[in-house]
Scaffold this active site. Sequence first.
Site, PDB file in Angstrom:
ATOM      1  N   LYS A 156       0.833  -1.186   0.000  1.00  0.00           N
ATOM      2  CA  LYS A 156       0.000   0.000   0.000  1.00  0.00           C
ATOM      3  C   LYS A 156       0.878   1.250   0.000  1.00  0.00           C
ATOM      4  CE  LYS A 156      -1.515   1.346   4.527  1.00  0.00           C
ATOM      5  NZ  LYS A 156      -0.477   2.136   5.078  1.00  0.00           N
ATOM      6  N   LYS A 190      -3.071 -10.751  10.379  1.00  0.00           N
ATOM      7  CA  LYS A 190      -3.090 -10.960  11.838  1.00  0.00           C
ATOM      8  C   LYS A 190      -3.938 -12.195  12.164  1.00  0.00           C
ATOM      9  CE  LYS A 190      -2.445  -6.006  12.788  1.00  0.00           C
ATOM     10  NZ  LYS A 190      -1.237  -5.821  13.571  1.00  0.00           N
ATOM     11  N   ASP A 243      -4.308   6.537   5.072  1.00  0.00           N
ATOM     12  CA  ASP A 243      -3.282   5.629   5.587  1.00  0.00           C
ATOM     13  C   ASP A 243      -3.901   4.410   6.287  1.00  0.00           C
ATOM     14  OD1 ASP A 243      -0.708   4.731   6.387  1.00  0.00           O
ATOM     15  OD2 ASP A 243      -0.865   5.770   8.305  1.00  0.00           O
ATOM     16  N   HIS A 248      -6.664  -0.519   6.087  1.00  0.00           N
ATOM     17  CA  HIS A 248      -6.830  -1.517   7.144  1.00  0.00           C
ATOM     18  C   HIS A 248      -8.256  -1.627   7.724  1.00  0.00           C
ATOM     19  CE1 HIS A 248      -2.595  -1.488   6.779  1.00  0.00           C
ATOM     20  NE2 HIS A 248      -2.342  -0.456   7.550  1.00  0.00           N
TER      21      HIS A 248
END
Length: 491
Positions: A156, A190, A243, A248
Site C-alpha cells: 500500500k 493478523k 493511511d 486496514h
Amino acid sequence: MAQPDQSPEPPPADHVIVLFGATGDLARRKLLPGLFHLARAGLMPARYRIVGTAPASEALTDTEFRAHARQAVTAFGRARPEGPAWEAFEAALTFGAADTGAAEPLMTAVREAEAALGGTPRRLFHLAVPPVAFTSVVDLLGATGLSRDARVIVEKPFGTDLESARALNAAIHAVFDESRVFRIDHFLGKEAVDNILALRFANGLFEPLWNREHISHVQIDVPERIDIQGRAHFFEGTGTFRDMVVTHLFQLLGFVAMEPPVALEAQSLRDEQVKVFRALRPVDPAHVVRGQYTGYRAEPGVDPNSDTETFVALRVEIDNWRWAGVPFHLRTGKALAEGRHVVTLGLREPVLRMFPLDARAAVDGRSNELVIDFADPGSVTARFLVKEPGPSMRLAEADLVFGYDTSFAAANSLEGYEHLLLEAMRGNQSLFTRSDGIERLWEVAAPLLDTPPPVRPYAPGSWGPDAIADLVEPYRWHLPDRPTGADAPSS
Ligand code: BG6
C-alpha cells in the site's frame, strides 16, 4: 506433548524472491526479519534465494546485503541472527541493482539464483518501493521479461483516490494479470482476523447472532499511541483516513460483515468481501470527525498551517439485508491514549426488561458485547450480565475470555507480514485485496476526500476530539474499556 501440526499444507514450491526496496525501511523492519522467522520455523520452501535490489545509487555487494540483513534481524527480529539457521538464510541472500534501462545486475542475480536452485523455481517480486517508483518498477519487470510467470506482492498505498487507483491497477495489469497480483494489507495477516472467519463459520454459537436482529452497532477501533514518528513527508500527503481507513479498517470491516463464503478459498472469500464494499454507503462527510493532535504542526517537515488529519472517526452503513440500520463506528489516530486493535459487536437489549433498573446499578451499559482484540496475540471476549452472589437480585458484568497467548503456544504464531509472505509463496490470494475491491473503496471514500470537514485539535494522550461522542449517539465508544470523562455513561 505432541504439538498440533501448524502447517498441514506442503511447504511452498522452490522460490526466488526479489525484494525491490531491499535497503528501505520496510525491508529492514518487516520483510528481512519476517523471512528469517519463516526460515527458522521451517516454513520457507525447501530451496530458495532472496535477491535484494535497489537503484544503482544505493547498490550493495552480496556481503553488504548480508550484513544489512543481519543488522535488520538484530534490530527487529524475534530471534538473533546466529547458528545454522542464520548461516543457511544468509547464504541465500544476494544483491543486484536495477534502474530503468539498466537492469543487468538484477537480471544476472536472478539468473544466478535460479541456476543455483535448479529446476524451475517460482519467481516472486515484492515491491517495497515508494508510490512514485511503483510504475517504473512494474514497467521494468515487463520490459526485461522478468515478469514472465512471476507473482508480485504490492505494498500500500494502492492509490490516493479512485483515479490514481485505476491508473495503478491499469499499470499493474499491463504486466501481471490479477491472478498473479498480491496486494498486501498486513492487518489481514493478523491471526485474530483469520480467527473472525473461524469464530463465525466454524461454530453454531456466534453466526446466528451476527446480524441486524441481534447486533445494534459495531465498532472498529485502532487507536495508536505513537505519533507520526518523523514520517512527516509521507503523512502530510496522506493523512490518517487514507493511511489507515481506506486500507486496514475497511478491510477488517469486510471480514466482520461478509456473508458466509461458498468455500474457504480465495475467489469466494474475496467475492464476499467485495460485495460488502459494494453495499457500503459512500462516506457522508457529516458523519466524520477529523482530528489533529496539538503539536503536529510543529513537527519537522509539517506545514505550520497543515490541514492533514492525524485522527479520524466515522460512522458508515452497509445497505444489505444483514446490516441495514446497523451503524459501524470506525476510529483510528496517532498520539492517542492507548495502542489497541479492537472490534466490538454491541448486542441489542433483550425485548423485555424484567430486571428492575436498580438491579443493574453496578453495570455501566456495555454489558452485552462480543469483543475481538486482534492485536498480536489476540483474544475474544464475550461480555454479559450475571447475578451477583448475595441475597438480592443484583446484576454484574462478567467476561468469558479466550486468549491466544494463554491457549496456544506463541512460538507457532506468525506476525501479519510473515503470514502473508507465506500465503503469497503458496499462491493463496484469500488474504490479499483485489483490484475491484480497492477501486470500490476509493469510490466510497470520494465524498469525504472532496469535501473534508475541518480538522479539530485534540490533546496527545487523549481519545481524540470531544465531538466523536455525538457521532455515535445513542451508543458510546467501547474504548477505553471502562468509561472515563466524556466517555462515561450519562444515565
Ligand atoms: C501502517 C501505517 O500501514 O500501519 C502506519 O502506515 C501504522 O501509519 C501501521 O502505524 C499500524 O500497524 P500495526 O500493525 O502496528 O498496528
